[in-house]
Design an enzyme around this catalytic site. Sequence first.
Site, PDB file in Angstrom:
ATOM      1  N   SER A  89       0.979  -1.200   0.093  1.00  0.00           N
ATOM      2  CA  SER A  89       0.049   0.393   0.047  1.00  0.00           C
ATOM      3  C   SER A  89       1.105   1.245   0.105  1.00  0.00           C
ATOM      4  O   SER A  89      -0.152   2.401  -0.103  1.00  0.00           O
ATOM      5  CB  SER A  89      -0.176  -0.468   1.082  1.00  0.00           C
ATOM      6  OG  SER A  89      -1.694  -1.142   0.791  1.00  0.00           O
ATOM      7  N   LYS A  92       0.155   3.667  -2.579  1.00  0.00           N
ATOM      8  CA  LYS A  92      -0.813   4.688  -2.094  1.00  0.00           C
ATOM      9  C   LYS A  92      -0.455   6.396  -2.464  1.00  0.00           C
ATOM     10  O   LYS A  92      -1.023   7.306  -2.439  1.00  0.00           O
ATOM     11  CB  LYS A  92      -1.752   4.851  -1.655  1.00  0.00           C
ATOM     12  CG  LYS A  92      -2.626   3.184  -1.525  1.00  0.00           C
ATOM     13  CD  LYS A  92      -3.566   2.521  -0.413  1.00  0.00           C
ATOM     14  CE  LYS A  92      -4.240   1.587  -1.210  1.00  0.00           C
ATOM     15  NZ  LYS A  92      -4.854   0.439   0.098  1.00  0.00           N
ATOM     16  N   SER A 149      -6.129   3.120   4.270  1.00  0.00           N
ATOM     17  CA  SER A 149      -6.247   2.711   3.041  1.00  0.00           C
ATOM     18  C   SER A 149      -6.492   1.906   2.640  1.00  0.00           C
ATOM     19  O   SER A 149      -6.468   0.363   2.139  1.00  0.00           O
ATOM     20  CB  SER A 149      -4.547   2.021   4.099  1.00  0.00           C
ATOM     21  OG  SER A 149      -3.978   0.683   2.952  1.00  0.00           O
TER      22      SER A 149
END
Length: 409
Positions: A89, A92, A149
Amino acid sequence: MQTRRSLLTGASGLAFSLAVMSSSPAEAKKRNLRKQAAAPAQPIAPSGPPANTPIGPFATSAQYAFIMDYNTGAVLLDKLADQPMHPSSLTKIMTCYVVFAMLRTGRIKLDQLLPVSENAWRMQGSKMFVPLNGQVSVQDLIQGVIIQSGNDACIVLAEGIAGSEQQFVAIMNDWAPKLGLKNTHFLNCTGWPNDNHLMSAHDIALIAYHLIHDYPEYYHFFSEKEFTFNNITQGNRNVLVDKGLADGLKTGHTSAGGYGLCASSERNGRRVILVANGMSSMNERAHECERLLQWAFNQFENVKLFNKGEVIETAPVWMGTSPTVPLVAGADLVMTLPVGWRNKMQVTLDYNAPIAAPITKGQTVQASLSVQNGGQAIQIPVIAGESVPKSGVISRTFKNIGYHFGKKI
């Protein structure tokens, strides 16, 4: 013209020693200017080789790590930092960079509602729980991406901005080389596992740098400690933010990538960016990243060597109304140094002497000021601090005569 060099060696303040060498047509001289939130006492289980740092090898349990000073760009720690890895993640951060770019250009607005497709609603992994066929504001989606997230939030943003995740990923890959990324290839906007979805720790730090630098008006989202959407409250997964030790940016975890974190913290006017990945648990990630961040602040300091406009050197002038001209720094010169190393640094000024008149105040002088310290070398512009017109015909004639007879005039 001959090259003139001034060697300035570090010391507190600008105390200096001087050595003079002569040459023609004017003298050339070589000048030497002797110019904690307490980290938990956790035992470290190093993973692989130690990291490289300006002060020697440093053990870390992270498989990949990179620490840089935001203000100067100095690399403080590097462990396999240019090796492609699974970013999870941490991807992101780049998704947010693209979204912020779209906000800046007015292509989308924070209060704009974007539709939730079934594709987004079905997205697995961490979620903000967007409602099927509902609409969610861009601001809520940003908070869902950063704080929770949310993979589903990423898909809603991607489809709302580019029409599909695939088209959005193409935008991410277009941005990558513009940000200086060299070991990154995106296949999705969430960090969903894929053998060919790769980033390096160095590249992630560069994205974080650009996000903070280019879009400071949106960076505050990363420091929010919790977010409630659809009556579901989730805390920020970045423990360093929750403890007040960092003001961003993002965690990541997949089976392939392990546990990772990109964090940034500003203390006493100095900002540091940390990327660490490949750790074995959330607990290890929290403790090791806190330790690394504290190490970066404890072991290094930013030292200002010259202020913009400060006189660096007085250079001889050829055929001018004045025999010398001050050379001044065209920008502030700040270096990140290991604590206690300011007395070891060496500053070198190279330029051709004498400088031919006429000289205009503010004009760039063909000179370079470089600082060598532990392999670092930086450059700042050097400019003339005063104007020096060309001398008259009679004066120039006598100077030429003096030169041909080996005299210094």
